[in-house]
Motif scaffolding. Sequence first.
Motif, short mmCIF file in Angstrom:
data_model
loop_
_atom_site.label_atom_id
_atom_site.label_comp_id
_atom_site.label_asym_id
_atom_site.label_seq_id
_atom_site.Cartn_x
_atom_site.Cartn_y
_atom_site.Cartn_z
N SER A 572 0.85 -1.18 0.00
CA SER A 572 0.00 0.00 0.00
C SER A 572 0.88 1.23 0.00
CB SER A 572 -0.90 0.01 1.24
OG SER A 572 -0.11 0.07 2.42
N GLU A 573 0.26 2.40 -0.10
CA GLU A 573 1.02 3.64 -0.06
C GLU A 573 1.70 3.83 1.28
OE1 GLU A 573 -1.77 6.66 -1.25
OE2 GLU A 573 -1.18 6.47 -3.35
N ALA A 574 1.08 3.33 2.35
CA ALA A 574 1.71 3.41 3.66
C ALA A 574 3.00 2.61 3.69
CB ALA A 574 0.74 2.91 4.73
N SER A 575 3.02 1.46 3.02
CA SER A 575 4.23 0.66 2.95
C SER A 575 5.32 1.40 2.17
CB SER A 575 3.93 -0.69 2.29
OG SER A 575 3.02 -1.43 3.07
N LEU A 576 4.93 2.02 1.06
CA LEU A 576 5.90 2.78 0.28
C LEU A 576 6.47 3.94 1.08
CD1 LEU A 576 4.14 2.91 -3.21
CD2 LEU A 576 6.27 1.75 -2.65
N LEU A 577 5.64 4.54 1.93
CA LEU A 577 6.11 5.63 2.77
C LEU A 577 7.22 5.16 3.70
CD1 LEU A 577 5.58 8.61 3.51
CD2 LEU A 577 3.96 7.80 5.21
N ARG A 578 7.06 3.98 4.27
CA ARG A 578 8.09 3.44 5.15
C ARG A 578 9.37 3.14 4.38
NH1 ARG A 578 3.47 0.84 7.12
NH2 ARG A 578 3.97 -1.23 6.34
N LEU A 579 9.22 2.62 3.16
CA LEU A 579 10.41 2.32 2.35
C LEU A 579 11.17 3.59 2.00
CD1 LEU A 579 8.99 -0.40 -0.06
CD2 LEU A 579 10.73 -0.73 1.70
N ARG A 580 10.46 4.64 1.65
CA ARG A 580 11.14 5.88 1.28
C ARG A 580 11.81 6.52 2.50
NH1 ARG A 580 10.53 7.51 -3.92
NH2 ARG A 580 8.85 6.51 -5.08
N PHE A 581 11.19 6.37 3.66
CA PHE A 581 11.82 6.89 4.87
C PHE A 581 13.13 6.13 5.14
CE2 PHE A 581 12.33 7.71 9.40
CZ PHE A 581 11.94 9.04 9.50
N ALA A 582 13.10 4.83 4.95
CA ALA A 582 14.31 4.04 5.13
C ALA A 582 15.38 4.43 4.12
CB ALA A 582 13.99 2.55 5.00
N ARG A 583 14.95 4.80 2.93
CA ARG A 583 15.90 5.19 1.89
C ARG A 583 16.74 6.39 2.31
NH1 ARG A 583 14.32 8.02 -3.84
NH2 ARG A 583 16.43 8.15 -4.69
N ILE A 584 16.11 7.33 3.04
CA ILE A 584 16.84 8.51 3.48
C ILE A 584 17.99 8.12 4.40
CG2 ILE A 584 16.63 10.62 4.87
CD1 ILE A 584 13.79 10.90 3.80
N PHE A 585 17.71 7.22 5.35
CA PHE A 585 18.78 6.75 6.24
C PHE A 585 19.86 6.02 5.45
CE2 PHE A 585 15.59 7.45 9.50
CZ PHE A 585 16.35 7.93 10.56
N ALA A 586 19.42 5.22 4.48
CA ALA A 586 20.38 4.46 3.69
C ALA A 586 21.34 5.38 2.94
CB ALA A 586 19.64 3.57 2.69
N GLU A 587 20.83 6.51 2.45
CA GLU A 587 21.67 7.42 1.68
C GLU A 587 22.54 8.28 2.58
OE1 GLU A 587 18.98 9.57 -0.79
OE2 GLU A 587 18.82 7.96 -2.27
N VAL A 588 21.97 8.75 3.71
CA VAL A 588 22.72 9.65 4.58
C VAL A 588 23.79 8.91 5.37
CG1 VAL A 588 22.54 11.18 6.59
CG2 VAL A 588 20.84 11.31 4.75
N ASN A 589 23.43 7.75 5.92
CA ASN A 589 24.34 7.01 6.79
C ASN A 589 25.04 5.86 6.10
OD1 ASN A 589 23.49 8.71 8.80
ND2 ASN A 589 22.24 7.21 9.88
N GLN A 590 24.77 5.68 4.78
CA GLN A 590 25.31 4.52 4.06
C GLN A 590 24.99 3.23 4.82
OE1 GLN A 590 26.91 4.81 0.92
NE2 GLN A 590 25.91 6.79 1.19
N ALA A 591 23.75 3.13 5.22
CA ALA A 591 23.33 2.00 6.05
C ALA A 591 22.54 1.00 5.21
CB ALA A 591 22.47 2.49 7.21
N PRO A 592 22.84 -0.28 5.32
CA PRO A 592 22.05 -1.29 4.61
C PRO A 592 20.65 -1.40 5.21
CG PRO A 592 23.61 -2.36 6.08
CD PRO A 592 23.93 -0.90 6.11
N VAL A 593 19.69 -1.77 4.37
CA VAL A 593 18.29 -1.86 4.77
C VAL A 593 17.79 -3.28 4.53
CG1 VAL A 593 15.95 -0.99 4.41
CG2 VAL A 593 17.90 0.56 4.18
#
Length: 691
Positions: A572-593
């Motif tokens: 759902s769109e709520a799931s996509l929202l969580r994925l995009r939020f995780a993407r920010i951490f992945a890019e800023v902290n170079q953290a695997p998801v």
Amino acid sequence: MQGTIQFLQNEPIFSFAVLLGVILIFPIIFEKLKLPGLIGLLLAGVLLGKNGLHLLDPNSEMMKLFSDIGVVYLMFAAGLEIDVEEFRKIQDRSLTFGMLTFSIPLIVGTIIGRIFGYGWNPAILIGSLFASHTPLGYPIISRMGLMSNEAVIITIGGTIFTNIPSLLVLAVCVAINAGEFNILNLVILLGGLVIYSLVILFGLEWVGREFFRRSGDEQGTQFLFVLLALFLSAVGAQIIGVEKIVGAFLAGLAVSKLVGQGPVKEKVEFVGTVLFIPMFLVNLGLRIDLPAFVDSLSSIWLTLAVVIGLMVSKFVAAWLTKLLYRYSWAEMMVIWSLSVPQVAATLAATLVGYRVGLLKEDVLNSVIVLMLVTATVGPLVTARSAVRLAVPEPNLQAGAATFEDFAAAVEGTERPTDKQFTVVVPVYNPETEQYLVELAALLARHEGGRMVPLAIAKIQAQMPPEEMETVLVESERRVAAAVQLSQNLGVNAEPLIRVDSDVALGICHASREQRANSIVMGWGETSSLRARLFGNVIDTVLWSSHCPVAVARLLDSPTNIRRIMVALDNWSEASLLRLRFARIFAEVNQAPVMVLYLCNPGMPAEAREQVNSLLVALVAEWEPRGAWQVQMQVAVGEEAVAAVVNTAASCDLAILRSPERSTIVGLKFEDFTTAVLPLLRCSVVMLGEPG
């Protein structure tokens, strides 16, 4: 001893205290035993009534009052759960299904009544009990993100075309039983009901809309208005000669659009779920004559006929709907499983028929068994069948490169090109303020935007000037500390102090004024009785906000996040929202998801492959490449909780959906997030969609 018991029976305070104790203890015990809480309430009524401890008398004025309020509330809650807007989208097919699932069970139930020696009037009433339904499996469908499926919509919409005619049949049967029935009276009754229904559905909605507009954000006043509308509608139904539960159901339909999914609806449902509906179920248990119940089960033919007749007739209606509209077998089973539970209208109408002498104890007992069987089987079949429905294709928004793009997509609007990305972070608790500000700064810096540290100066009318000054000075101190933190992080901060008597609404109003794209909040109490009854700040913000809300429990600085887990259980769109939020951490902290998708065991292999392909295709678009790991796990219930906890054990941050608070006609469904939270030992961010 006998005198003491008689004294206690006649003491309202004692009876009320016993009821509260029963409602508190018995559902908890039965839910621990993996049994529905309503069974515990019925059993408690049996134990405390004339066949047990003789502590409660179903014929006492207090018990009659609570039972009447409970049965009215039960039907009101059933009407409140119907989304009239969704029904209107496909009303023709809903009408067809409603007619089928009303008429076929009505005929079957009438035949069963005649076979077991009932006259035409009570036999038709028995048939009307079969005709209605309560879609108990809807929260399961909602959690899976399948609300837009046509088969689901026509079933929920069909509830209107089953419950209202069933209640009308009840009204006619009661009138015939009272000797007040003739053709002229029938015409008058139908005409009065039509006019009354129009007044309630349109007049009450108009009055409610005006009242809500003028009352602003006074939730307590709005809550009282809804209760007044409920009971006035019930009284109005009696005035025109129909049962009060008809008016209660119509009132639920009328105010459902007004309250939406907001805090007023939560309060209304909470009062019914916690107090009045359980009291009705206890009173129903008090009315069960245990020897007669055992005798009726020993001659089990009527009970079997009622249960089998209902389930078969509902199945035939679902099968004919499948043939007419060429639905799949999975869709047909979802239609059947949603339409088979008999709880709200069935229980209410049965009790009315029993009270006026139309129905005997054998029917009452058989309906109780029917309720227990269908309330258990229906949701189980829904859960197993829904996973076989086609997985809705997500809107990947491939051109949306930022969190703001996706937030705009969630709201159904295009991204404004001239608006700076804004994160509002309410600051209150000095112990959690630093990490919250860092999280908001991380989000704002990633989007090239600004952060608004917000302090709500809670000032009431007639507050002494010295207290006002103390509150304002403390608010200034908090935002100053947040600004200092933001400067150290290199983020533009524009502090804001807002004077408001309500903290949650102050946050929502300020966020709208600032045209915020996201709100970042700290943890708050969610489980106390006061929080459940009056709501807490987080609940109200989640309900009332216009943008995504991130509720965080951070055990370390967000800059130290090195491994992230995202838990999904639907697409759902709520799931996509969580994925995009995780993407920010992945890019800023170079953290695997780690993306953990929890599948129902009944999900077919091809459906799992489809979901996996969609996830892989989505994360493959995002940088940093190779940082995303997709894991599909077959788990449900406690296994799903264990899967999330075990996966999160090796992560620094778990990203979850915000807790669901959906209830339906007094039956509560365990929320996944609520079950997981106490077991997690890492930082947590819960994301809520715009309310």
